[in-house]
Structure formats: structure tokens, C-alpha cells
Design a protein around this motif. Sequence first.
Motif, PDB file in Angstrom:
ATOM      1  N   GLY A 169       0.831  -1.190   0.000  1.00 38.66           N
ATOM      2  CA  GLY A 169       0.000   0.000   0.000  1.00 38.66           C
ATOM      3  C   GLY A 169       0.869   1.243   0.000  1.00 38.66           C
ATOM      4  N   ASP A 170       0.439   2.309  -0.663  1.00 35.23           N
ATOM      5  CA  ASP A 170       1.285   3.505  -0.746  1.00 35.23           C
ATOM      6  C   ASP A 170       1.589   4.075   0.631  1.00 35.23           C
ATOM      7  OD1 ASP A 170      -1.324   4.355  -0.403  1.00 35.23           O
ATOM      8  OD2 ASP A 170      -1.403   5.545  -2.242  1.00 35.23           O
ATOM      9  N   ALA A 171       0.657   3.945   1.572  1.00 39.02           N
ATOM     10  CA  ALA A 171       0.912   4.456   2.925  1.00 39.02           C
ATOM     11  C   ALA A 171       1.970   3.629   3.656  1.00 39.02           C
ATOM     12  CB  ALA A 171      -0.381   4.478   3.730  1.00 39.02           C
ATOM     13  N   GLU A 172       2.212   2.386   3.222  1.00 38.88           N
ATOM     14  CA  GLU A 172       3.262   1.581   3.840  1.00 38.88           C
ATOM     15  C   GLU A 172       4.641   2.190   3.628  1.00 38.88           C
ATOM     16  OE1 GLU A 172       3.142  -2.866   4.103  1.00 38.88           O
ATOM     17  OE2 GLU A 172       1.702  -2.635   2.473  1.00 38.88           O
ATOM     18  N   LEU A 173       4.759   3.027   2.610  1.00 39.76           N
ATOM     19  CA  LEU A 173       6.060   3.646   2.330  1.00 39.76           C
ATOM     20  C   LEU A 173       6.423   4.681   3.383  1.00 39.76           C
ATOM     21  CD1 LEU A 173       5.788   4.012  -1.542  1.00 39.76           C
ATOM     22  CD2 LEU A 173       7.046   2.294  -0.252  1.00 39.76           C
ATOM     23  N   ASP A 174       5.536   4.942   4.333  1.00 35.68           N
ATOM     24  CA  ASP A 174       5.898   5.794   5.468  1.00 35.68           C
ATOM     25  C   ASP A 174       6.750   5.052   6.487  1.00 35.68           C
ATOM     26  OD1 ASP A 174       4.471   7.893   4.413  1.00 35.68           O
ATOM     27  OD2 ASP A 174       2.678   7.546   5.616  1.00 35.68           O
ATOM     28  N   GLU A 175       6.768   3.722   6.413  1.00 31.96           N
ATOM     29  CA  GLU A 175       7.507   2.923   7.389  1.00 31.96           C
ATOM     30  C   GLU A 175       9.012   3.028   7.140  1.00 31.96           C
ATOM     31  OE1 GLU A 175       6.622   1.424  10.026  1.00 31.96           O
ATOM     32  OE2 GLU A 175       4.449   1.246   9.891  1.00 31.96           O
ATOM     33  N   GLY A 176       9.762   3.317   8.205  1.00 29.43           N
ATOM     34  CA  GLY A 176      11.200   3.528   8.055  1.00 29.43           C
ATOM     35  C   GLY A 176      11.969   2.310   7.621  1.00 29.43           C
ATOM     36  N   ASN A 177      11.501   1.098   7.966  1.00 28.92           N
ATOM     37  CA  ASN A 177      12.273  -0.090   7.589  1.00 28.92           C
ATOM     38  C   ASN A 177      12.326  -0.280   6.076  1.00 28.92           C
ATOM     39  OD1 ASN A 177       9.349  -1.387   7.850  1.00 28.92           O
ATOM     40  ND2 ASN A 177      10.599  -2.829   6.693  1.00 28.92           N
ATOM     41  N   ILE A 178      11.376   0.333   5.359  1.00 25.69           N
ATOM     42  CA  ILE A 178      11.385   0.250   3.893  1.00 25.69           C
ATOM     43  C   ILE A 178      12.704   0.787   3.338  1.00 25.69           C
ATOM     44  CG2 ILE A 178      10.380   1.277   1.806  1.00 25.69           C
ATOM     45  CD1 ILE A 178       8.574  -0.859   2.813  1.00 25.69           C
ATOM     46  N   TYR A 179      13.130   1.921   3.841  1.00 16.36           N
ATOM     47  CA  TYR A 179      14.310   2.585   3.295  1.00 16.36           C
ATOM     48  C   TYR A 179      15.584   1.865   3.727  1.00 16.36           C
ATOM     49  CZ  TYR A 179      10.476   5.740   2.755  1.00 16.36           C
ATOM     50  OH  TYR A 179       9.249   6.237   2.428  1.00 16.36           O
ATOM     51  N   GLU A 180      15.574   1.309   4.923  1.00 14.13           N
ATOM     52  CA  GLU A 180      16.721   0.520   5.360  1.00 14.13           C
ATOM     53  C   GLU A 180      16.896  -0.705   4.456  1.00 14.13           C
ATOM     54  OE1 GLU A 180      15.833  -0.394   9.407  1.00 14.13           O
ATOM     55  OE2 GLU A 180      16.447   1.564  10.158  1.00 14.13           O
ATOM     56  N   ALA A 181      15.783  -1.352   4.122  1.00 14.60           N
ATOM     57  CA  ALA A 181      15.849  -2.541   3.268  1.00 14.60           C
ATOM     58  C   ALA A 181      16.297  -2.176   1.859  1.00 14.60           C
ATOM     59  CB  ALA A 181      14.488  -3.229   3.227  1.00 14.60           C
ATOM     60  N   ILE A 196       5.267  -3.779  -6.006  1.00 13.76           N
ATOM     61  CA  ILE A 196       4.113  -3.219  -6.707  1.00 13.76           C
ATOM     62  C   ILE A 196       3.370  -2.326  -5.720  1.00 13.76           C
ATOM     63  CG2 ILE A 196       2.002  -3.752  -7.963  1.00 13.76           C
ATOM     64  CD1 ILE A 196       3.285  -6.508  -8.610  1.00 13.76           C
ATOM     65  N   VAL A 197       3.469  -1.026  -5.936  1.00 17.13           N
ATOM     66  CA  VAL A 197       2.883  -0.057  -5.014  1.00 17.13           C
ATOM     67  C   VAL A 197       1.442   0.216  -5.424  1.00 17.13           C
ATOM     68  CG1 VAL A 197       3.050   2.256  -4.050  1.00 17.13           C
ATOM     69  CG2 VAL A 197       5.146   0.981  -4.591  1.00 17.13           C
ATOM     70  N   ASP A 198       0.532  -0.111  -4.532  1.00 17.53           N
ATOM     71  CA  ASP A 198      -0.892   0.157  -4.729  1.00 17.53           C
ATOM     72  C   ASP A 198      -1.115   1.647  -4.463  1.00 17.53           C
ATOM     73  OD1 ASP A 198      -3.632   0.213  -4.758  1.00 17.53           O
ATOM     74  OD2 ASP A 198      -3.905  -0.953  -2.924  1.00 17.53           O
ATOM     75  N   TYR A 199      -0.959   2.447  -5.512  1.00 17.12           N
ATOM     76  CA  TYR A 199      -1.001   3.895  -5.355  1.00 17.12           C
ATOM     77  C   TYR A 199      -2.455   4.360  -5.438  1.00 17.12           C
ATOM     78  CZ  TYR A 199       0.601   8.733  -5.707  1.00 17.12           C
ATOM     79  OH  TYR A 199       0.839  10.068  -5.469  1.00 17.12           O
ATOM     80  N   GLY A 206      -7.026   9.350   5.757  1.00 16.34           N
ATOM     81  CA  GLY A 206      -7.338  10.370   4.769  1.00 16.34           C
ATOM     82  C   GLY A 206      -6.598  10.173   3.463  1.00 16.34           C
ATOM     83  N   ILE A 207      -6.321  11.291   2.811  1.00 16.37           N
ATOM     84  CA  ILE A 207      -5.708  11.289   1.491  1.00 16.37           C
ATOM     85  C   ILE A 207      -4.207  11.533   1.629  1.00 16.37           C
ATOM     86  CG2 ILE A 207      -5.780  12.309  -0.816  1.00 16.37           C
ATOM     87  CD1 ILE A 207      -8.430  11.066   0.049  1.00 16.37           C
ATOM     88  N   VAL A 208      -3.388  10.799   0.860  1.00 20.38           N
ATOM     89  CA  VAL A 208      -1.941  10.997   0.937  1.00 20.38           C
ATOM     90  C   VAL A 208      -1.561  12.269   0.194  1.00 20.38           C
ATOM     91  CG1 VAL A 208      -1.549   8.500   1.052  1.00 20.38           C
ATOM     92  CG2 VAL A 208      -1.384   9.663  -1.146  1.00 20.38           C
ATOM     93  N   HIS A 209      -0.360  12.738   0.457  1.00 22.08           N
ATOM     94  CA  HIS A 209       0.099  13.992  -0.120  1.00 22.08           C
ATOM     95  C   HIS A 209       0.169  13.920  -1.641  1.00 22.08           C
ATOM     96  CE1 HIS A 209       1.069  16.040   3.629  1.00 22.08           C
ATOM     97  NE2 HIS A 209       1.612  14.907   4.057  1.00 22.08           N
ATOM     98  N   ASP A 210      -0.173  15.017  -2.275  1.00 26.08           N
ATOM     99  CA  ASP A 210      -0.058  15.100  -3.728  1.00 26.08           C
ATOM    100  C   ASP A 210       1.391  14.952  -4.164  1.00 26.08           C
ATOM    101  OD1 ASP A 210      -2.743  15.534  -4.627  1.00 26.08           O
ATOM    102  OD2 ASP A 210      -2.652  17.524  -3.709  1.00 26.08           O
ATOM    103  N   ARG A 211       1.556  14.420  -5.345  1.00 20.46           N
ATOM    104  CA  ARG A 211       2.867  14.265  -5.991  1.00 20.46           C
ATOM    105  C   ARG A 211       3.796  13.335  -5.200  1.00 20.46           C
ATOM    106  NH1 ARG A 211      -0.333  15.916  -8.921  1.00 20.46           N
ATOM    107  NH2 ARG A 211      -0.351  17.868 -10.056  1.00 20.46           N
ATOM    108  N   LEU A 212       3.224  12.497  -4.354  1.00 19.23           N
ATOM    109  CA  LEU A 212       4.059  11.545  -3.620  1.00 19.23           C
ATOM    110  C   LEU A 212       4.837  10.656  -4.570  1.00 19.23           C
ATOM    111  CD1 LEU A 212       4.913  10.121  -0.963  1.00 19.23           C
ATOM    112  CD2 LEU A 212       2.856   8.706  -1.182  1.00 19.23           C
ATOM    113  N   PHE A 213       4.230  10.376  -5.735  1.00 22.57           N
ATOM    114  CA  PHE A 213       4.879   9.447  -6.659  1.00 22.57           C
ATOM    115  C   PHE A 213       6.231   9.972  -7.131  1.00 22.57           C
ATOM    116  CE2 PHE A 213       2.350  12.240  -9.301  1.00 22.57           C
ATOM    117  CZ  PHE A 213       3.145  12.481 -10.415  1.00 22.57           C
TER     118      PHE A 213
END
Length: 774
Positions: A169-181, A196-199, A206-213
Amino acid sequence: MDMPELVAPVKPVISAAELACLAELEKKVLWLATWMIHNANHLRESRDGLKVGGHQASSASLATVMSALYFHALRPQDRVAVKPHASPIFHAIQYLYGRQNLDALQRFRALGGAQSYPSRTKDHDDVDFSTGSVGLGAGITPFASLVQDYLESRGWLKSQPGRMVALIGDAELDEGNIYEALLEGWKHDLRNTWWIVDYNRQSLDGIVHDRLFYLIQRMFRANDWRVVTVKYGKRLMAAFEQPGGKALKRWINQCDNAVYSALTFGGGAAWRKQLREDLAGEAQTLALIDRYTDEELGQLMTNLGGHDLETLLEAFAAASADDVPTCFIVYTIKGHGLPFAGHKDNHAGLLTPAQVAELRSRHGVAEGEEWHKFAGCHRSADELEAFLARAPFNQRPAARQHAASMALPSPWPRLGIAHGSTQEAFGKLMNELARGDSDLAARIVTTSPDVTVSTNLGGWVNQRGLFRRARQRDVFRDRKLASAQKWEMHPSGQHIELGIAENNLFLNLAALGLSDRLFGERLIPVGTLYDPFVARGLDALNYACYQDARFVLVATPSGVTLAAEGGAHQSISSPLIGIGQPGLVYYEPAYADELAMILERGFGWMQQPEGESLYLRLSTRSIEQPGRDITPELAEAVWRGAYWVKAPTAGCRAAVVYCGVVAPEALAVASQYGDDVALLAVTSPGRLYAEWHHQAHACWLAQQLRQLPAGAPLLTVHDGHPAALNWLGAVDGRRTRSQGPTRFGQSSDAIDAYQLHGLDAAAIAKALDSLLTQ
């Protein structure tokens, strides 16, 4: 590093007839997942009155993507970490394949039913990676790919390399371990990995920030991933080619996420009103949208790439031509195909019975046939079954893989240390194993987050080398510069060096510890880190244990004994983690021979179906070793968790119970009191507690304590939180007092540290006197 561009397939990826079958199955997957959740919340008896939940909206956003993957793109050797909230979609797909039973679907989120989030150990269907704590399912896939490379380098891989796929899920990209991996993957020249990011541009609240991609793209490209954006479906792309289409595309690209979501929920009339207002000066565009009814316009404007089978299949097919790690940013709509699609509050929302009835009618499913695999489908059941039978993923064996256990070397190494620490003993034992040619040693893989040398793995690495797919010479040795470490990397190396990220250590141990079940070949993982930092990776450690990964975790140095390093490095509560963590049994030996006995038994036990992973809490404090013979009885007692160093007599008034490196202080105090005080060594608070919890008075500890006279109290001593041993008195109702650190320490020497925390002999004797006079 320039990533190779994707080239669209020259010929169609799938025939028209097959695409029609796939479209039918996609609709069926969405219906079954939605009905599964509805049944759990509205139809099944509720005994507790609590909401069951199930995430209908989050499931719907991935129905098309997962249908394209599981029914066409995935191969038998591919492994998938499914987005936690898409669990109902996964179970529906497995049901259509005949790999999940109807009873499990009907008991979704109930005891014995399909799990809320995919689980390797709890689900009946074939889950590759458990998911649930968001971000960790994605994080394990680079390490699984690394394990696959390790096996392939030795000729142990039983098939062509598979892809390790994560649905995120796109909100999962807020998790810090993503960047460590991601960074660790870059260091190890990652390949054969798809994320595969479910954007869908919505999070829980709510709604994620615009232009996150844009940020997502830069992040992945910076780590040498190829980024593929799957934004538009075929109908939208065709509309863009029409007169006025360019302005329509420009409007969509500039539309912010909140407005797009609101219009999606509003439907065709809302789209028309907004487009007429914003594109009033674009006559050709207005003429274009006027060709569509409101319903058709709503369908056109939500024809995103993540809901278009042809677009997805082409993207997956193009990326299949090589092993470059690839991130697909797939545009979707949360709740696609359901009445609350796009609404910002739909994350935990549930369709009403009336809405489900309308959806059932729209899908052509008759009442009473809601669970039927092909009810409402326009293709025949035989045609759909034949399509499923041909799917590459369905060629995967139904039974999970298993691997034979590795025999232990005989005789087991004996260290013969007169004076030393348990950390030193660990290093020497690993060095002895490295010098041999046993099957066990060949399968051991060590790993550490940049503390390899300081946790005494240097000898092992010097003999066995570091793993790297491409050979990398040790420049210092080539130039004849003095160094105690032989830091050469090559495909046959048996140590995986990691950066300072404890989450990555535990994800790596999880992947290594599942090698037998993921790839059919057993590895014996041994990971080392500083004990204070177990807590930094605790989420990933729990994740590894939840999947029943098997490994040895060596946490050293530990406790306030690590005096000079100060309070931040003096672990206190880690024994409580060891006691409380399911799937992990905690040992804390005081002596080198105890450590050797534990590892001899543990390396075999962790390979058994009923086994668990081991957590060894070691120390750098050098103490005098007992120099005793290892009898079968002593080895059994050490493994069971406790033994009498000084057995109770008939007139014994109390027992000192110690765990770990404080053995000399405990022994000195017990010796002062002669036959009045017995001395019990605890080697595993974790094993003792687990056995007592399940067997009560029949447990090993109860058997030992019954040798004490009735009413004789216990004084426990431990370089760890006193709660780790304080419970011992409850086994047979004895008064208990416990010595151990309960507050942060400070830099000092060990003598001051022990005095500060009441672990020195004087403090122990004072506590014992108080206990005896009560």
C-alpha cells in the motif's frame, strides 16, 4: 546506474479468449472477497458484539492487480508478500485455485478460518510471507532474493530463480524499515525483486500527499531500481488520442488527490460538472466528454492502469525480460467497483446489506449461490477451470517444501577455557566449527549489522569468507598491510555483512530461517548484535518468529556489565523480551561449557518441527571457568534451564538463584553460608517459564525446587531486570527477593556498576541476610 527501459511486448501478452476468462475471474475475486467480509460482519453469528472488519475498500483496490499476477504473470518459483489489507483477495484467489477451502472463507477472521492478514503458520492456503505489521512484508523480499542468490551460488537452488514480489500500500512507504531494506539491497546488488505499489492515494485517516509518486520514483531510482508507472488504462489512453484528449490528460495529471477521490465517489455527474467548469474554454474536450453518458464518463475517468488487465499484463511481461529490481507505481482507486469507491473514510468502512444486495445483482450472482466459484460468470465453468489449470502459478506443488535436518559434528567441539567470557567462547566455538568439514558447518550462514568483529565472529569469517555474488578482494591483505581480519568476499562465502540496521538483521534472519520452506534447502542462520539493540529491531524480530523462521540470535555484550559504554548500551529489559517472545527460547549461560552444551543441543532442536529459534544473551566479562566434566545429566539440566551448583541439604535455610555472568558473586555469597544456603544456576529463564506455564508442578524447575526444604526462600541475582527471575517463587509458593538493575546506568567500571545496581557480593549478602531474618 542506468536502468534498462521496458519494451512493450511485440505481440499480445494474452489472447482475447484468455483475457475474457481473466476478466471473469477478476470480477469473481472482487465479489468473493467482498462477500467474505460481509458474511463475517453481517451474517455470521456474533458472540462478542464486536466489529469483525476486513477492509473491503483496501481489498478492492488490488483485485485487478492480484488477478493479473496470480492468474497469469506469476511463475511457480515466484514468492509473494501480499499487502496485509488485501488478505481477502488472496484467500479468494486461493479458493478459486482449490488451495483454500470454503469453511475457511466462511470463518474469515474467526477461529480456524482464513486469517485477517496472510499468515504462513495460521492459514490453510499457501502463504509465502506472513504480513501484518505494515512495511515488513515488503522488507523481507530483498533478503529472500539475497538468500536465493546464496543458494544459487552453491548450486543448491532447485529451479530457475524466482521473483520476490511485494504488494505494498502507498501508505506503507511511510515505514522507516522500507528505506533501510532498499539501501541494504543496493549494497548487495539486488535482483529478481518486484515491488508493486498500490497507489490508491489513501491512508487509514485520509488522502496521501499530492505528488508523492515523484518522491517514490526518486527514492527507488537512487537505489538502482527501475521504476515503472502504470497510470492509465486502455480506454483513457485511447481517449487521450482523440481531439481534446490532450487537455483531458493534462487536467487529470494536475488534479490533486483529494479532488480526484471526491469526484470518484460522486460519480459520472460529478465528473461532468467539474470538467465543464475547469475546461470551459476547451471546446474539443467538452465535445469529447459529451459523447459519454454519466455512467460511461465515470468509468472512463476511473480507468486507471491498476484496474486495466491488459495494461498490467503488458507491464509485467515487459519487466519479466530481465532480473532488474523493479518498482511498479500502479494507480488504483481504493474501493474500486464498490459503492464507496474514492471516499476518504472508506478504509474501515463496510457495505450495508442493501449495498451488497445491489452488488450481487450487478455481478449476476443468484441468492444462495454467493460462495459458488463461478456463479454469475458468462464463461462456462469448464472453460474457467481449464484456464486456472493452465496458469503458471498453479503448477506450484500443493504441499509446502521441507528439507532434511543437518547432522551435528561428532564429537562436538569442547573449548577447554580456564578463564574467559561467554562471548569469547562463542567465537572460539564458531571458529572450531569453521575449521571442520561437517554438514552443519556447510549450512551455517552468519550475519551481523556491522558488529561482526566486536561480537567475535571474526574467526569464522576469516575461515569461511563473506558472501558476494561477485568476488571482491581484500585490498589490505593484497597489499600486505597488517590486519587481523581476512575480509574477502566471494560466492562461496558464508557470512552476510549488513549495515547498522537491526530491522534488516532480523528480516535477513527471517529469510534465511525460512530457506527450507521457501526454496527447499536448509540453512542454519546465526545472527549477532549488541544485546541493547534487540529492542531496535523488535518489530522485525517478532515478524520473523511469527513466520516460524529458525535461527540463532547471539546478543552480546549484555547488561550493566558493559559498564564503560554507559546507560544507553547497558541492556536491562531484554531478558523480558526473551521470556515473552513466542517462537524464541532465551538462554543466558554463565560459562563456556554451558554455551557449548546449549548450542550442541540447540542446533539440532531448532531444525525439528516442534523447535524454536534460540536467543543467547552473552557477556564480555571474563570469569574463571569451572573446568568440569560434561556428563549427560549436566548437559540435560543445562538444556532444561537450571541445575544445582550447590545442592540443598536437609537444614538448608535459603537458596541463591543466579543467571548469567553474575555467577562469581552468587557463588562467593553462597559459599559464605555453608550448608545454610544452596546455589541454583539458571541457564534459561525462558525455557523454565514456558514449561512452568504449561506444566505447573510437573515442570523441571518445580522438580529442582522440591529439593529445598519447605519455606526456604529464594534470592535471585541477574544482570537483567529482576522480573526475569522474580516469578520463580510462585512455582511452589516461596518468598522471593530479586536483585537486578531497574534503572538506567552510567559510564563506570564493572565494580562500580555492580555496586550501583546491587549486584556485588556485599549487596547480595545484605539482601540474603534480610531474607533470612524475616
